[in-house]
Design a protein around this motif. Structure first.
Motif, mmCIF file in Angstrom:
data_model
loop_
_atom_site.group_PDB
_atom_site.id
_atom_site.type_symbol
_atom_site.label_atom_id
_atom_site.label_comp_id
_atom_site.label_asym_id
_atom_site.label_seq_id
_atom_site.Cartn_x
_atom_site.Cartn_y
_atom_site.Cartn_z
ATOM 1 N N ALA A 129 0.826 -1.209 0.000
ATOM 2 C CA ALA A 129 0.000 0.000 0.000
ATOM 3 C C ALA A 129 0.858 1.255 0.000
ATOM 4 O O ALA A 129 0.423 2.321 -0.477
ATOM 5 C CB ALA A 129 -0.932 -0.008 1.203
ATOM 6 N N ALA A 130 2.091 1.181 0.510
ATOM 7 C CA ALA A 130 2.978 2.342 0.537
ATOM 8 C C ALA A 130 3.408 2.775 -0.858
ATOM 9 O O ALA A 130 3.821 3.927 -1.058
ATOM 10 C CB ALA A 130 4.212 2.050 1.399
ATOM 11 N N THR A 131 3.321 1.868 -1.845
ATOM 12 C CA THR A 131 3.706 2.203 -3.220
ATOM 13 C C THR A 131 2.515 2.655 -4.053
ATOM 14 O O THR A 131 2.631 2.780 -5.270
ATOM 15 C CB THR A 131 4.375 0.987 -3.884
ATOM 16 O OG1 THR A 131 3.432 -0.089 -3.960
ATOM 17 C CG2 THR A 131 5.581 0.523 -3.082
ATOM 18 N N TRP A 132 1.365 2.845 -3.430
ATOM 19 C CA TRP A 132 0.158 3.302 -4.135
ATOM 20 C C TRP A 132 0.363 4.728 -4.642
ATOM 21 O O TRP A 132 0.799 5.605 -3.908
ATOM 22 C CB TRP A 132 -1.019 3.233 -3.164
ATOM 23 C CG TRP A 132 -2.355 3.597 -3.727
ATOM 24 C CD1 TRP A 132 -2.872 4.855 -3.828
ATOM 25 C CD2 TRP A 132 -3.350 2.710 -4.239
ATOM 26 N NE1 TRP A 132 -4.124 4.813 -4.373
ATOM 27 C CE2 TRP A 132 -4.450 3.507 -4.632
ATOM 28 C CE3 TRP A 132 -3.419 1.343 -4.408
ATOM 29 C CZ2 TRP A 132 -5.608 2.948 -5.173
ATOM 30 C CZ3 TRP A 132 -4.565 0.805 -4.939
ATOM 31 C CH2 TRP A 132 -5.639 1.582 -5.323
ATOM 32 N N HIS A 133 0.035 4.957 -5.926
ATOM 33 C CA HIS A 133 0.184 6.293 -6.505
ATOM 34 C C HIS A 133 -1.002 7.150 -6.057
ATOM 35 O O HIS A 133 -2.150 6.810 -6.299
ATOM 36 C CB HIS A 133 0.238 6.212 -8.030
ATOM 37 C CG HIS A 133 0.900 7.388 -8.659
ATOM 38 N ND1 HIS A 133 0.325 8.639 -8.698
ATOM 39 C CD2 HIS A 133 2.117 7.524 -9.277
ATOM 40 C CE1 HIS A 133 1.123 9.477 -9.312
ATOM 41 N NE2 HIS A 133 2.230 8.824 -9.669
ATOM 42 N N GLU A 183 -8.350 -5.670 -10.123
ATOM 43 C CA GLU A 183 -8.389 -4.343 -10.740
ATOM 44 C C GLU A 183 -6.966 -3.812 -10.931
ATOM 45 O O GLU A 183 -6.055 -4.096 -10.135
ATOM 46 C CB GLU A 183 -9.183 -3.380 -9.864
ATOM 47 C CG GLU A 183 -10.667 -3.695 -9.794
ATOM 48 C CD GLU A 183 -11.409 -2.629 -9.012
ATOM 49 O OE1 GLU A 183 -11.721 -1.561 -9.599
ATOM 50 O OE2 GLU A 183 -11.662 -2.855 -7.817
ATOM 51 N N VAL A 184 -6.777 -2.998 -11.948
ATOM 52 C CA VAL A 184 -5.466 -2.433 -12.290
ATOM 53 C C VAL A 184 -5.368 -1.013 -11.747
ATOM 54 O O VAL A 184 -6.274 -0.191 -11.963
ATOM 55 C CB VAL A 184 -5.247 -2.458 -13.812
ATOM 56 C CG1 VAL A 184 -3.895 -1.840 -14.158
ATOM 57 C CG2 VAL A 184 -5.325 -3.893 -14.336
ATOM 58 N N PHE A 185 -4.269 -0.731 -11.051
ATOM 59 C CA PHE A 185 -4.025 0.603 -10.484
ATOM 60 C C PHE A 185 -2.593 1.027 -10.806
ATOM 61 O O PHE A 185 -1.780 0.244 -11.295
ATOM 62 C CB PHE A 185 -4.253 0.597 -8.963
ATOM 63 C CG PHE A 185 -5.672 0.310 -8.569
ATOM 64 C CD1 PHE A 185 -6.630 1.308 -8.578
ATOM 65 C CD2 PHE A 185 -6.060 -0.971 -8.194
ATOM 66 C CE1 PHE A 185 -7.939 1.062 -8.219
ATOM 67 C CE2 PHE A 185 -7.366 -1.232 -7.830
ATOM 68 C CZ PHE A 185 -8.309 -0.225 -7.841
ATOM 69 N N GLY A 206 11.145 6.380 -7.993
ATOM 70 C CA GLY A 206 10.304 7.300 -8.745
ATOM 71 C C GLY A 206 9.727 6.727 -10.013
ATOM 72 O O GLY A 206 9.078 7.461 -10.784
ATOM 73 N N ASP A 207 9.940 5.440 -10.282
ATOM 74 C CA ASP A 207 9.386 4.820 -11.488
ATOM 75 C C ASP A 207 7.892 4.582 -11.304
ATOM 76 O O ASP A 207 7.450 4.037 -10.283
ATOM 77 C CB ASP A 207 10.090 3.506 -11.781
ATOM 78 C CG ASP A 207 11.579 3.717 -12.048
ATOM 79 O OD1 ASP A 207 11.926 4.758 -12.630
ATOM 80 O OD2 ASP A 207 12.382 2.833 -11.657
ATOM 81 N N VAL A 208 7.076 4.934 -12.315
ATOM 82 C CA VAL A 208 5.621 4.792 -12.279
ATOM 83 C C VAL A 208 5.205 3.677 -13.238
ATOM 84 O O VAL A 208 5.690 3.620 -14.383
ATOM 85 C CB VAL A 208 4.925 6.111 -12.655
ATOM 86 C CG1 VAL A 208 3.409 5.933 -12.642
ATOM 87 C CG2 VAL A 208 5.352 7.226 -11.703
ATOM 88 N N TYR A 209 4.325 2.799 -12.785
ATOM 89 C CA TYR A 209 3.866 1.673 -13.607
ATOM 90 C C TYR A 209 2.462 1.276 -13.156
ATOM 91 O O TYR A 209 2.019 1.629 -12.051
ATOM 92 C CB TYR A 209 4.818 0.477 -13.480
ATOM 93 C CG TYR A 209 5.050 0.018 -12.056
ATOM 94 C CD1 TYR A 209 4.296 -1.006 -11.506
ATOM 95 C CD2 TYR A 209 6.023 0.629 -11.272
ATOM 96 C CE1 TYR A 209 4.496 -1.412 -10.205
ATOM 97 C CE2 TYR A 209 6.238 0.229 -9.964
ATOM 98 C CZ TYR A 209 5.475 -0.793 -9.433
ATOM 99 O OH TYR A 209 5.668 -1.210 -8.146
ATOM 100 N N ASP A 210 1.732 0.536 -14.017
ATOM 101 C CA ASP A 210 0.374 0.064 -13.694
ATOM 102 C C ASP A 210 0.371 -1.460 -13.636
ATOM 103 O O ASP A 210 0.941 -2.140 -14.487
ATOM 104 C CB ASP A 210 -0.638 0.556 -14.725
ATOM 105 C CG ASP A 210 -0.314 0.086 -16.126
ATOM 106 O OD1 ASP A 210 0.891 -0.030 -16.436
ATOM 107 O OD2 ASP A 210 -1.249 -0.168 -16.900
ATOM 108 N N LEU A 211 -0.305 -1.998 -12.621
ATOM 109 C CA LEU A 211 -0.428 -3.446 -12.417
ATOM 110 C C LEU A 211 -1.710 -3.717 -11.652
ATOM 111 O O LEU A 211 -2.232 -2.842 -10.943
ATOM 112 C CB LEU A 211 0.763 -3.993 -11.611
ATOM 113 C CG LEU A 211 2.043 -4.388 -12.356
ATOM 114 C CD1 LEU A 211 3.075 -4.882 -11.350
ATOM 115 C CD2 LEU A 211 1.776 -5.444 -13.404
ATOM 116 N N SER A 212 -2.227 -4.971 -11.783
ATOM 117 C CA SER A 212 -3.357 -5.376 -10.956
ATOM 118 C C SER A 212 -2.885 -5.581 -9.522
ATOM 119 O O SER A 212 -1.687 -5.771 -9.262
ATOM 120 C CB SER A 212 -3.981 -6.676 -11.486
ATOM 121 O OG SER A 212 -3.052 -7.739 -11.392
ATOM 122 N N VAL A 213 -3.815 -5.530 -8.587
ATOM 123 C CA VAL A 213 -3.449 -5.641 -7.174
ATOM 124 C C VAL A 213 -2.824 -7.001 -6.890
ATOM 125 O O VAL A 213 -1.816 -7.098 -6.166
ATOM 126 C CB VAL A 213 -4.688 -5.415 -6.284
ATOM 127 C CG1 VAL A 213 -4.322 -5.532 -4.802
ATOM 128 C CG2 VAL A 213 -5.293 -4.054 -6.568
#
Length: 638
Positions: free
Chosen positions: A435-439, A457-459, A466-473
């Motif tokens: 949860a600490a890496t949640w954008h 779901e994908v978040f 600082g790298d940003v990426y999307d993945l399912s939970v």
């Protein structure tokens, strides 16, 4: 004008219940009238037809024989019928093929189906159903007494011809498979009557079906009665058949005049102990289910003779004493079941298999906002979608009944209140590190407290770098490192153009399809086509090219052509470190020869030897640096 019919000279006495066709044949034979002459009396409907299809009016035959008018109509009216005068197939289905006593009447005298005496009192001959003149045999006095007893029980309403026929089938089956004594029809009739008298009278029947006694005690009583009737002969199959008949007697429809009277008519009781008393059963599954559950059929069928082709359904009683109807062909269609729709949870039965009965804890969460539907109106395991209300947080949601209450009686733990489940199983509670890496901005108003750790779901996520990426939970929970940092995702920060720009310069512009230095990492395992400044092309995996450096295979071949003597000179020069031409004599070289080789190495590019130790052998980068430094120092000083 109708022609007058005169009585024939020779009169023939009709037998009781004799059919018109039988009497007509005997009358013609007694008067010795040939068929063509007899044909003048045939009815108008049969004129022009063959002799075998001739029909005669009953009035004409009665006049020719000198009988009272309406004699044959009166005989037909004496056939068995219901108290209201109606008649069904069961009334005469077991009384067909009856014939008069061959000793009282010469020849074959066919009779209408009737339930009259089955023993000729004058000659003590057996004349029951199916006893043709050739098969009529002498009957004992016990059979005659049984015939009289049967007629008394028929007046009492205990049995009739159809009910007695089921007892006779049980005795006949026992004689075939167990007794094997070749009992005659008259003896089978006697045993069936005695069993009916001993078991079906109200006082004795009440004792046998009394559920206050154990099933084993009642079964032993039935076995004792059978032993008194048949003697010491083994009779387990007969006892089992009577035991099954007594179990279902009370459930036969009372409006049917052919139903057995008495018995226990209660339902929703456990009869498994009763069925456990059976000693014999070697029928196929469908026939076994029919034997143990059969109650009644609208057709003239029985426990041992099911009507396979009949369209109407028979009545059955399962081991839980549920009455149901089914066709014999479909009785064993459901594997592992008895055919009862209530036990298999295919039909609703209040008090037994409703949601309120099988899942009371879920019935307490059944919402009142279901259009008047209650937990007593639905079955567990169905796909009906209803509303539920949480007892803890008063949350309301909708889901299918089968998603919460399974048909086998269990409860699905995955279909609890979604709001309560998220609060207890949220990502914030279960995996605070993830949860600490949640954008915080790219996921809108959603937060780690709103989703479960098993959500698909994908978040959006962000790592410590600082790298940003999307993945399912679920995938993010299973992931241990940032996919961008691990080079599993390509961004501007880890692309080949950013991390290894020299590889981007060697990247072939046309032979790599959709790949380019901006959408691939330098450590990729993909095979890439490369091109050097001199136009040489070669394929190689990206990570391997990164390991080798900016080396062209064709250019390396030209460098490898440097003679071994030049490498030997460098090695000797580096070992001694000469600074003047006076030292060349000790090396066995002249100044011109040494300069030639050193300039040749310089032309090939001395800097390439700092990363390519293969040119001088595998002696490490430090050794190559020493050789290069020695060569440069000599050229500077000379």
């Amino acid at each position: 004008m109708q022609r007058e019919v005169r009585r024939l000279p020779v009169r023939v006495r009709p037998a009781p219940h004799e059919t018109q066709q039988s009497y007509e044949r005997r009358l013609r034979t007694a008067n010795d009238i040939p068929p063509p002459a007899w044909g003048i009396h045939r009815s108008k409907d049969s004129r022009g037809q063959s002799l075998a299809r001739w029909t005669f009016d009953s009035g004409t035959i009665e006049a020719l024989g000198g009988l009272d008018s309406g004699h044959f109509d009166a005989e037909q009216s004496r056939q068995p019928h219901h108290p209201d005068g109606s008649r069904c197939k069961k009334c005469t289905s077991t009384l067909e093929n009856r014939y008069a006593c061959a000793k009282c009447f010469s020849g074959e005298v066919a009779q209408y189906p009737h339930d009259g005496p089955r023993v000729c009192r004058r000659h003590l001959s057996w004349i029951g159903p199916g006893a043709e003149p050739a098969s009529q045999h002498d009957a004992s006095m016990r059979v005659l007494r049984a015939d009289r007893l049967y007629r008394r029980m028929r007046r009492w309403g205990i049995v009739d011809a159809f009910r007695l026929s089921e007892l006779e089938e049980l005795v006949r089956y026992w004689n075939l498979v167990e007794a094997q004594q070749g009992l005659s029809d008259s003896e089978i009739f006697r045993i069936a009557v005695r069993l009916a008298y001993r078991l079906l009278r109200p006082r004795l029947l009440a004792s046998v079906v009394d559920r206050g006694r154990t099933a084993s005690a009642r079964y032993s009583e039935v076995a004792g009665v059978v032993a008194e009737v048949v003697g010491n002969r083994p009779a387990a199959t007969l006892v089992d058949g009577l035991w099954l008949l007594l179990r279902t007697m009370g459930h036969q429809p009372p409006e049917d005049p052919h139903s057995f009277l008495g018995g226990d008519d209660r339902e929703d009781l456990d009869d498994r102990e009763v069925l456990a008393q059976l000693r014999t059963s070697f029928f196929p599954r469908r026939m076994h289910l029919h034997m143990t559950q059969f109650i009644w059929s609208p057709a003239p069928s029985s426990r041992l003779k099911p009507m396979v082709t009949v369209v109407a359904d028979d009545g059955y009683l399962c081991e839980r004493r549920h009455r149901f109807t089914a066709n014999y062909r479909q009785l064993g269609a459901h594997t592992g079941g008895s055919g009862c729709g209530y036990c298999s949870r295919r039909r609703l039965r209040p008090g037994f298999n409703t949601l309120a009965d099988t899942h009371p804890e879920l019935a307490a969460e059944f919402s009142a906002d279901n259009g008047g539907l209650t937990a007593s109106d639905v079955l567990a395991g169905t796909d009906l979608e209803v509303n539920w209300i949480c007892r803890e947080g008063n949350h309301q949601w909708s889901s299918q009944v089968g998603q919460r209450a399974r048909a086998d009686g269990t409860i699905s733990t995955r279909r609890k209140c979604p709001d309560c489940r998220i609060s207890r199983n949220s990502l914030l509670m279960m995996r605070p590190d993830v949860a600490a890496t949640w954008h915080r901005s790219l996921n809108g108003t959603r937060s780690p407290a709103d989703v479960t750790a098993g959500s698909t779901e994908v978040f959006w996520w962000v790592c410590d770098e600082g790298d940003v990426y999307d993945l399912s939970v679920t995938r993010r929970v299973a992931l241990r490192v940032c996919p961008v940092c691990a080079n599993r995702r390509v961004t501007d920060a880890n692309s080949m153009r950013t991390t290894d720009s020299w590889m981007a310069e060697l990247f072939h512009p046309t032979k790599n399809g959709d790949l380019d230095p901006d959408n691939i990492v330098a450590t990729s395992g993909s095979v890439i086509h490369w091109i050097c400044r001199d136009g040489h092309e070669w394929p190689r995996r990206a990570y391997r090219q990164q390991q080798l450096g900016p080396i062209c295979d064709e250019c390396e071949k030209s460098k490898s052509e440097i003679s071994a003597s030049a490498r030997s000179i460098l090695e000797r020069l580096a070992a001694r470190g000469p600074s003047s031409a006076s030292d060349l004599g000790d090396l066995g070289l002249t100044h011109s020869v040494l300069c030639y080789h050193l300039r040749k190495l310089a032309t090939a590019g001395l800097t390439s030897y700092e990363r390519g130790p293969r040119v001088v052998g595998r002696k490490g980068v430090a050794k190559v640096a020493d050789l290069t430094a020695a060569g440069r120092a000599y050229l500077d000083n000379h």
